[in-house]
Design an enzyme around this catalytic site. Structure first.
Site, PDB file in Angstrom:
ATOM      1  N   ASP A 122       9.970  12.837  49.124  1.00  0.00           N
ATOM      2  CA  ASP A 122      11.349  13.301  49.247  1.00  0.00           C
ATOM      3  C   ASP A 122      11.689  14.316  50.131  1.00  0.00           C
ATOM      4  O   ASP A 122      12.741  14.572  50.381  1.00  0.00           O
ATOM      5  CB  ASP A 122      11.594  13.892  47.862  1.00  0.00           C
ATOM      6  CG  ASP A 122      12.456  12.796  46.950  1.00  0.00           C
ATOM      7  OD1 ASP A 122      13.221  12.110  47.250  1.00  0.00           O
ATOM      8  OD2 ASP A 122      12.000  13.277  45.576  1.00  0.00           O
ATOM      9  N   LYS A 156      14.299   1.742  43.457  1.00  0.00           N
ATOM     10  CA  LYS A 156      13.141   2.196  44.229  1.00  0.00           C
ATOM     11  C   LYS A 156      11.871   1.502  43.897  1.00  0.00           C
ATOM     12  O   LYS A 156      11.405   1.027  45.070  1.00  0.00           O
ATOM     13  CB  LYS A 156      12.783   3.913  44.119  1.00  0.00           C
ATOM     14  CG  LYS A 156      14.040   4.862  44.274  1.00  0.00           C
ATOM     15  CD  LYS A 156      14.072   6.038  43.964  1.00  0.00           C
ATOM     16  CE  LYS A 156      15.324   6.716  44.460  1.00  0.00           C
ATOM     17  NZ  LYS A 156      15.106   8.139  43.999  1.00  0.00           N
ATOM     18  N   GLN A 186      12.012  12.083  40.087  1.00  0.00           N
ATOM     19  CA  GLN A 186      13.645  11.840  39.974  1.00  0.00           C
ATOM     20  C   GLN A 186      14.346  13.219  39.368  1.00  0.00           C
ATOM     21  O   GLN A 186      13.987  13.564  38.332  1.00  0.00           O
ATOM     22  CB  GLN A 186      14.095  10.504  39.300  1.00  0.00           C
ATOM     23  CG  GLN A 186      15.402  10.185  39.346  1.00  0.00           C
ATOM     24  CD  GLN A 186      15.849   9.778  40.693  1.00  0.00           C
ATOM     25  OE1 GLN A 186      14.949   9.252  41.290  1.00  0.00           O
ATOM     26  NE2 GLN A 186      17.031   9.789  41.008  1.00  0.00           N
TER      27      GLN A 186
HETATM   28  N1  GUN Z   1      18.398  12.672  42.517  1.00  0.00           N
HETATM   29  C1  GUN Z   1      19.255  12.497  43.221  1.00  0.00           C
HETATM   30  N2  GUN Z   1      19.134  12.068  44.611  1.00  0.00           N
HETATM   31  C2  GUN Z   1      17.764  12.121  44.576  1.00  0.00           C
HETATM   32  C3  GUN Z   1      16.482  12.227  45.638  1.00  0.00           C
HETATM   33  O1  GUN Z   1      16.947  11.817  46.691  1.00  0.00           O
HETATM   34  N3  GUN Z   1      15.150  12.519  45.176  1.00  0.00           N
HETATM   35  C4  GUN Z   1      14.938  12.830  43.829  1.00  0.00           C
HETATM   36  N4  GUN Z   1      13.802  12.900  43.560  1.00  0.00           N
HETATM   37  N5  GUN Z   1      16.090  12.797  43.013  1.00  0.00           N
HETATM   38  C5  GUN Z   1      17.240  12.598  43.021  1.00  0.00           C
END
Ligand code: GUN
Length: 305
Positions: free
Chosen positions: A121, A54, A98
């Site tokens: 998100d 990311k 995350q």
């Molecule tokens: N863990 C798995 N997928 C995601 C996501 O799309 N966003 C976040 N913040 N954590 C995740």
């Protein structure tokens, strides 16, 4: 029939390209760049890979990237304090914590501490409610990517039937809401459903996010259906050598592709779209926070190609 392969890498590149161009134009116009802050608590191996990716892709798009790695035993008030500082930081336009979080942390409380305007998100209760009531809001990245790819094959969802398998807050529920907002007829199945194969055979659009390798068989699929496989499962692959693994989806790909009209492979399907859509959401958040117009192609879940 052999299904058309839905090339998630090409879709993701189209989104990243558009984001990069717009970020460069906005930088020339305002002297500022969108900033994405990613917070990781603990050392989950998969999460570390995602967080690195990311940050790297944000920088490649011309954005600022701020990564905060916290120890696994970080107290909740410390994490909430960091989020509040990021909420107030004018260089940060998108905040992502995350998931999953260590068990002692209350994920709902953590997510709802993120300013809804910076919640790239789309997990904050306020954004969930806005999307659920058909209002413009930040949309979760994976379902947003799925919608963009589905738009390429369906300009109109009215009169179409979809089945979403899996009802997680990250994928299944928002996916169903987006399809419903587009006037699709939507069914949602999950681990307590008893008749999934029959429901699947009714579906023109099948989105599978169950986390069960090879769950969906060819005889579940309506001939010609569009199949989006969100699953990413690492399974042992002794045929590749001792101790080797490979990635497979939730759909039995080799048999399903003989029946479907179009299908995403794993890897190379939905996966690459998730981070591309995170960049798109960060750009949109930047535009909203600066009262700039947002690229409608990025907003309305349009086909990016
Ligand atoms: N863990 C798995 N997928 C995601 C996501 O799309 N966003 C976040 N913040 N954590 C995740």
């Amino acid at each position: 029939m052999t299904a058309e392969l839905i090339d998630g890498k090409a879709f993701a590149e189209a989104v990243r390209h558009r984001v990069r161009d717009r970020v460069a134009a906005l930088h020339a116009q305002t002297g500022q760049a969108p900033g994405l802050a990613v917070v990781l608590v603990g050392h989950d191996a998969a999460s570390e890979v995602y967080v690195r990716s990311k940050g790297k892709q944000a920088v490649q798009a011309g954005m600022k990237s701020f990564t905060h790695c916290l120890p696994v035993d970080t107290p909740e008030d410390e994490l909430l304090g960091l989020i509040r500082r990021l909420n107030d930081d004018p260089l940060v336009h998108g905040i992502l914590v995350q998931l999953p979080l260590p068990a002692h942390l209350d994920a709902r409380q953590v997510i709802n501490t993120i300013s809804p305007a910076k919640d790239v998100d789309g997990f904050h209760t306020s954004n969930v409610g806005m999307v659920g009531t058909g209002q413009d809001a930040i949309v979760p990245c994976t379902p947003l990517g799925c919608m963009m790819m589905l738009r390429h094959y369906h300009d109109d969802f009215r009169g179409k039937t979809a089945l979403v398998i899996g009802h997680s807050n990250i994928v299944g529920k928002p996916m169903a809401r987006l399809l419903l907002n587009a006037d699709c007829t939507v069914m949602v199945a999950h681990k307590s459903s008893t008749n999934i194969p029959e429901l699947a055979r009714l579906a023109d659009i099948l989105v599978v996010a169950a986390g069960v390798p090879g769950l969906v068989k060819a005889d579940w699929i309506k001939p010609g259906a569009t199949v989006i496989d969100v699953g990413i499962n690492r399974i042992p692959a002794p045929e590749l050598g001792e101790g080797k693994h490979r990635l497979v989806g939730d759909v039995d790909f080799e048999s399903a592709r003989q029946v479907a009209g179009a299908i995403t492979p794993v890897p190379g399907g939905v996966g690459p779209m998730t981070i591309a859509c995170l960049l798109a959401n960060t750009l949109s958040a930047f535009c909203h926070l600066h009262d700039l117009s947002v690229d409608p192609l990025l907003l309305d879940e349009q086909d990016p190609t």
